[in-house]
Design a protein around this motif. Sequence first.
Motif, PDB file in Angstrom:
ATOM      1  N   TYR A 175      19.337   1.701  -3.004  1.00  0.00           N
ATOM      2  CA  TYR A 175      20.552   1.787  -3.763  1.00  0.00           C
ATOM      3  C   TYR A 175      21.429   1.324  -2.172  1.00  0.00           C
ATOM      4  CZ  TYR A 175      19.971   4.106  -7.647  1.00  0.00           C
ATOM      5  OH  TYR A 175      19.969   3.955  -9.154  1.00  0.00           O
ATOM      6  N   ARG A 176      20.829   2.095  -1.126  1.00  0.00           N
ATOM      7  CA  ARG A 176      21.105   1.447   0.917  1.00  0.00           C
ATOM      8  C   ARG A 176      21.030  -0.058   0.171  1.00  0.00           C
ATOM      9  NH1 ARG A 176      19.478  -1.678   4.200  1.00  0.00           N
ATOM     10  NH2 ARG A 176      17.554  -0.891   4.115  1.00  0.00           N
ATOM     11  N   VAL A 177      20.388  -1.053   0.029  1.00  0.00           N
ATOM     12  CA  VAL A 177      20.435  -2.395   0.154  1.00  0.00           C
ATOM     13  C   VAL A 177      21.876  -2.621  -0.646  1.00  0.00           C
ATOM     14  CG1 VAL A 177      19.862  -4.309  -0.763  1.00  0.00           C
ATOM     15  CG2 VAL A 177      17.964  -2.756   0.797  1.00  0.00           C
ATOM     16  N   LYS A 178      22.205  -2.184  -1.440  1.00  0.00           N
ATOM     17  CA  LYS A 178      23.371  -2.530  -2.515  1.00  0.00           C
ATOM     18  C   LYS A 178      24.471  -1.959  -2.318  1.00  0.00           C
ATOM     19  CE  LYS A 178      22.985  -4.534  -5.506  1.00  0.00           C
ATOM     20  NZ  LYS A 178      22.925  -5.848  -6.208  1.00  0.00           N
ATOM     21  N   LEU A 179      24.510  -1.116  -1.121  1.00  0.00           N
ATOM     22  CA  LEU A 179      26.226  -0.617  -0.601  1.00  0.00           C
ATOM     23  C   LEU A 179      25.767  -1.124   0.474  1.00  0.00           C
ATOM     24  CD1 LEU A 179      25.143   3.525  -0.999  1.00  0.00           C
ATOM     25  CD2 LEU A 179      27.177   2.104  -1.671  1.00  0.00           C
ATOM     26  N   ASP A 180      24.967  -1.621   1.123  1.00  0.00           N
ATOM     27  CA  ASP A 180      25.536  -2.400   2.679  1.00  0.00           C
ATOM     28  C   ASP A 180      26.083  -3.915   2.124  1.00  0.00           C
ATOM     29  OD1 ASP A 180      24.213  -1.050   4.768  1.00  0.00           O
ATOM     30  OD2 ASP A 180      22.680  -1.445   4.256  1.00  0.00           O
ATOM     31  N   GLU A 181      25.755  -5.035   0.842  1.00  0.00           N
ATOM     32  CA  GLU A 181      25.533  -5.917  -0.048  1.00  0.00           C
ATOM     33  C   GLU A 181      27.065  -5.429   0.007  1.00  0.00           C
ATOM     34  OE1 GLU A 181      23.239  -6.571  -2.718  1.00  0.00           O
ATOM     35  OE2 GLU A 181      21.468  -7.409  -1.595  1.00  0.00           O
ATOM     36  N   ALA A 182      27.706  -4.407  -0.956  1.00  0.00           N
ATOM     37  CA  ALA A 182      29.332  -4.307  -0.757  1.00  0.00           C
ATOM     38  C   ALA A 182      29.720  -4.370  -0.086  1.00  0.00           C
ATOM     39  CB  ALA A 182      28.783  -2.992  -1.553  1.00  0.00           C
ATOM     40  N   LEU A 183      29.867  -3.183   0.924  1.00  0.00           N
ATOM     41  CA  LEU A 183      30.198  -3.273   2.463  1.00  0.00           C
ATOM     42  C   LEU A 183      30.487  -5.053   3.070  1.00  0.00           C
ATOM     43  CD1 LEU A 183      29.159  -0.105   4.386  1.00  0.00           C
ATOM     44  CD2 LEU A 183      31.559  -0.609   3.118  1.00  0.00           C
ATOM     45  N   ALA A 184      29.523  -5.413   2.995  1.00  0.00           N
ATOM     46  CA  ALA A 184      29.563  -6.811   3.532  1.00  0.00           C
ATOM     47  C   ALA A 184      31.195  -7.411   2.304  1.00  0.00           C
ATOM     48  CB  ALA A 184      28.595  -7.672   3.186  1.00  0.00           C
TER      49      ALA A 184
ATOM     50  N   GLU B 182       0.600  -0.967   0.114  1.00  0.00           N
ATOM     51  CA  GLU B 182      -0.240  -0.027   0.120  1.00  0.00           C
ATOM     52  C   GLU B 182       0.661   0.646  -0.156  1.00  0.00           C
ATOM     53  OE1 GLU B 182      -3.529   0.771   0.099  1.00  0.00           O
ATOM     54  OE2 GLU B 182      -3.494  -0.819  -1.141  1.00  0.00           O
ATOM     55  N   HIS B 183       2.040   1.526  -0.100  1.00  0.00           N
ATOM     56  CA  HIS B 183       3.292   2.637   0.403  1.00  0.00           C
ATOM     57  C   HIS B 183       3.986   2.245  -1.230  1.00  0.00           C
ATOM     58  CE1 HIS B 183       1.207   4.234   3.856  1.00  0.00           C
ATOM     59  NE2 HIS B 183       1.046   3.058   3.816  1.00  0.00           N
ATOM     60  N   GLU B 184       4.602   2.829  -1.225  1.00  0.00           N
ATOM     61  CA  GLU B 184       5.179   2.785  -1.808  1.00  0.00           C
ATOM     62  C   GLU B 184       7.079   3.295  -1.464  1.00  0.00           C
ATOM     63  OE1 GLU B 184       6.922   3.556  -6.389  1.00  0.00           O
ATOM     64  OE2 GLU B 184       4.835   3.586  -5.356  1.00  0.00           O
ATOM     65  N   VAL B 185       8.104   1.616  -2.095  1.00  0.00           N
ATOM     66  CA  VAL B 185       8.888   1.878  -1.492  1.00  0.00           C
ATOM     67  C   VAL B 185      10.215   2.725  -2.530  1.00  0.00           C
ATOM     68  CG1 VAL B 185      11.178   0.366  -1.505  1.00  0.00           C
ATOM     69  CG2 VAL B 185       8.353  -0.849  -1.651  1.00  0.00           C
ATOM     70  N   PRO B 186      10.830   3.603  -1.617  1.00  0.00           N
ATOM     71  CA  PRO B 186      11.281   4.897  -1.902  1.00  0.00           C
ATOM     72  C   PRO B 186      12.319   4.329  -3.043  1.00  0.00           C
ATOM     73  CG  PRO B 186      10.944   5.095   0.206  1.00  0.00           C
ATOM     74  CD  PRO B 186      10.617   3.586   0.129  1.00  0.00           C
ATOM     75  N   LEU B 187      12.841   4.588  -3.697  1.00  0.00           N
ATOM     76  CA  LEU B 187      14.344   3.978  -4.727  1.00  0.00           C
ATOM     77  C   LEU B 187      15.339   4.106  -3.482  1.00  0.00           C
ATOM     78  CD1 LEU B 187      13.824   5.342  -7.700  1.00  0.00           C
ATOM     79  CD2 LEU B 187      13.273   3.364  -7.685  1.00  0.00           C
ATOM     80  N   ALA B 188      16.068   5.135  -2.901  1.00  0.00           N
ATOM     81  CA  ALA B 188      16.861   4.956  -1.620  1.00  0.00           C
ATOM     82  C   ALA B 188      16.715   4.110  -0.858  1.00  0.00           C
ATOM     83  CB  ALA B 188      17.181   6.423  -1.241  1.00  0.00           C
ATOM     84  N   LYS B 189      15.912   3.533  -0.895  1.00  0.00           N
ATOM     85  CA  LYS B 189      16.317   2.152   0.244  1.00  0.00           C
ATOM     86  C   LYS B 189      16.926   0.982  -1.086  1.00  0.00           C
ATOM     87  CE  LYS B 189      12.963   0.213   2.698  1.00  0.00           C
ATOM     88  NZ  LYS B 189      13.993  -0.151   4.007  1.00  0.00           N
TER      89      LYS B 189
ATOM     90  N   MET C  89      21.957   7.771  -4.382  1.00  0.00           N
ATOM     91  CA  MET C  89      21.573   7.027  -3.400  1.00  0.00           C
ATOM     92  C   MET C  89      21.073   8.573  -2.272  1.00  0.00           C
ATOM     93  SD  MET C  89      22.768   4.929  -0.005  1.00  0.00           S
ATOM     94  CE  MET C  89      23.832   5.552   0.289  1.00  0.00           C
ATOM     95  N   HIS C  90      21.977   9.770  -2.431  1.00  0.00           N
ATOM     96  CA  HIS C  90      21.198  10.310  -1.565  1.00  0.00           C
ATOM     97  C   HIS C  90      20.246  11.503  -2.508  1.00  0.00           C
ATOM     98  CE1 HIS C  90      24.820   9.345   1.376  1.00  0.00           C
ATOM     99  NE2 HIS C  90      25.119  11.401   1.567  1.00  0.00           N
ATOM    100  N   THR C  91      20.065  11.194  -4.215  1.00  0.00           N
ATOM    101  CA  THR C  91      19.577  12.491  -4.663  1.00  0.00           C
ATOM    102  C   THR C  91      17.933  11.872  -4.260  1.00  0.00           C
ATOM    103  OG1 THR C  91      20.734  12.980  -6.215  1.00  0.00           O
ATOM    104  CG2 THR C  91      19.204  13.375  -7.052  1.00  0.00           C
ATOM    105  N   GLU C  92      18.472  10.402  -3.852  1.00  0.00           N
ATOM    106  CA  GLU C  92      16.823   9.675  -4.270  1.00  0.00           C
ATOM    107  C   GLU C  92      16.320   9.467  -2.529  1.00  0.00           C
ATOM    108  OE1 GLU C  92      15.053   8.584  -6.389  1.00  0.00           O
ATOM    109  OE2 GLU C  92      16.185   7.877  -7.808  1.00  0.00           O
ATOM    110  N   ALA C  93      17.047  10.121  -1.629  1.00  0.00           N
ATOM    111  CA  ALA C  93      16.990  10.356   0.151  1.00  0.00           C
ATOM    112  C   ALA C  93      16.237  11.634  -0.207  1.00  0.00           C
ATOM    113  CB  ALA C  93      17.871   9.627   0.867  1.00  0.00           C
ATOM    114  N   LEU C  94      16.923  12.432  -0.645  1.00  0.00           N
ATOM    115  CA  LEU C  94      16.599  13.576  -0.516  1.00  0.00           C
ATOM    116  C   LEU C  94      14.992  13.488  -1.130  1.00  0.00           C
ATOM    117  CD1 LEU C  94      19.981  15.550  -0.788  1.00  0.00           C
ATOM    118  CD2 LEU C  94      18.525  15.819   0.648  1.00  0.00           C
ATOM    119  N   ALA C  95      14.992  13.020  -2.020  1.00  0.00           N
ATOM    120  CA  ALA C  95      13.858  13.283  -2.519  1.00  0.00           C
ATOM    121  C   ALA C  95      12.394  12.530  -1.710  1.00  0.00           C
ATOM    122  CB  ALA C  95      13.015  12.485  -3.983  1.00  0.00           C
TER     123      ALA C  95
END
Length: 701
Positions: free
Chosen positions: A108-117, A99-106, A266-272
């Motif tokens: 990009y955040r997930v992909k960065l978390d995977e890269a840090l792992a 029922e709610h839009e998943v922000p694109l920032a999420k 990621m920051h651009t999407e987060a600021l949206a």
Amino acid sequence: MRPGPAFVGLLLAAAAASACVPAAYNVRAARAFANEDARRAIIDDRAADLERAAWLADEVLANTPYSPGDTWIAALRLDDDEGERLRKRFEEAAPYDGEHEVPLAKLYRVKLDEALARAAAPRPAPPAFARLFDALAALAAPAALAPGAPAPAAPPPGALTPGASAESAASRLPAAWQALAEHARALAAEERDVERLSAGRPLGAPDTPEIAAAKGRAAARRRALAGAQRDVADAAATLRAASAGQEPAATIARDALRVTSFLLRMHTEALAVAPYVVKQARRVARGEPGYGATVARAEALSRVLEAQREALSACAEALSVPARTPLEDTAGFEMQESLLDQGRAISLDAVHLQLKSDVELLFFHQLASPNSSGGINDYRGRTRRLAYDVDPVFMVGGRALLTYDFEHVRNAARLNAGFKTDRLFSSGGDIAYDNSLGKLIGLNGFASDVFDIGADLVGISTSLKIARFTSGDVTELAVDPVTGRDAGAVASAPFQLLVRQVDVGFDVTKLFPDAADDLYLEELLVGFRYMDYKLPRIFYALRERDPGTGDVYVFERQSPAQSVTSRFYQGGFSLRMGNGEWPRLAPFGDLGLYGGAGPVRYAFPADPAVAGGAREVDEATMIALSGNLSVGLRLRLTSNLSRLRLLTELSYNLEAVGQGIVSSIHATRRGDETTYTVGRKIDIGGFDLFHGPRLLAVLVL
């Protein structure tokens, strides 16, 4: 197909416009987030994503070991297919629940978390650099990349001067990056202090010492933030000039560009999404004061993300030169969805076909003023009054509109040409609606559409309503002059009624969108109203019972029945309270109040004792006050995530018009004060009432 440089430039320029206004996301962010239900679980999840985004930028640049060609950097990839896979992973799960839009920032955040792992996994050899910032400093100083050369040490704070070397400028980047975040967080807190201390003070009042001190601290913090931004710009200039023709410099430049572009997106999407996190948190905090900490946290994060975004943008644009890769071809902009779609010539998401079906029942009545002296007007003494028996208008209508969303303006362009219909079925008359200002001033066809587009872009709204009652009777009733009671019908005749109403106003919520959203103001129009309609009337002349008091007016004389046109030019406002079309079930209410005047022509008998004799005809200014009130429910039948939207609105609308003529002003002087009251007035013995239910169904493609 990758986006072109013009589209990426549009994205970055829009994102830079403001961290608090969704300039970058504009139409799509508004459609996705603006009118969602303010649910704590959603707010908390998105606020956590914002905080994680700021943390990830620090972690990736300042705390993650790096060697040229690391696999964790190669893992930073997100195209449309991968984005869709990640979205499906979240949108049906809590707290989004479809029922709610998943922000694109999420995503990009997930992909960065995977890269840090991946970066934390055991390495076959020690990393070449303790952090990516050290690699950037080395890139700016080619000698530092020679075999066995140590990474340059960061100079102490304040060591950078206008003549400093490229090496020292680049090595200042970590300190400048940290200062950006610190100053941004502190500035958000200091601005909240200014707002708190200034709350409730009269407009234009001088600052108290506490407010002046708080403003001084905020100004000093802005200067400090600007200084850190200049340090970042100096470092970016050295990176732009870096030589990356040989290894490992070429790989460092490409890797650093991949990381910074990914963080930038990621920051651009987060600021949206950040402004909507703040707005929704404020809504919750109104009912839960303890939730105010989340509001402050989201505001501070917006500041930090914007400061980091500016730094990332400067570094990414600079690194694109030694990396010999245009910014639009980097990993951060591989996914074209959302922001980049708006750079296309015509965005499918901005074009809508609206199909509207309208069922309305409209009644007309005149509510007569009381005859007794209990009210302000005492009509005892009159011998005639008019009663109207008008069949209601029942109408089923429909229309089609093609609309286009310009940046920041929803449904800015409306093309009605050739496929608009108002009446599909009617009885007792008909009702027509239009919203074309161009047609009202005499334009036709495409010229009218172009004029309407310009009016909508500046916030001018137009509404035209024409109601025609074709079945009715007017009856002249005898009235007992002593008791004021009806004594029977004297005459009766059929009549028709045509009502025209034009509203033209400016939507002032465009000037304070955040406050309007907090107050659940969907629209606040301030402007002009024109009304005209024609009815048989009897006029009553009234005078003050006690001159100078203005408390009770008593009957003096009456006119014969006559056909009179009521024509009014009024100013005022109308507003709609509600929280938009996105909640599944949402109440709304409309309130309008307009006042003004218009010319009227009427006649009284020349000799009051001789009814039906010679008449004295007069022209005067009729003063009028009109108000409208409606309440209703809006039901959304489709999912928030569906491009196809089906909405229904059921409301009951009431509009009243009172009118009268002031024939004299009475001045009473008591000591040094003069009081003015209406000595005589003329009215029609009541006010006109239009009311009825309306069912509106809207299908938007």
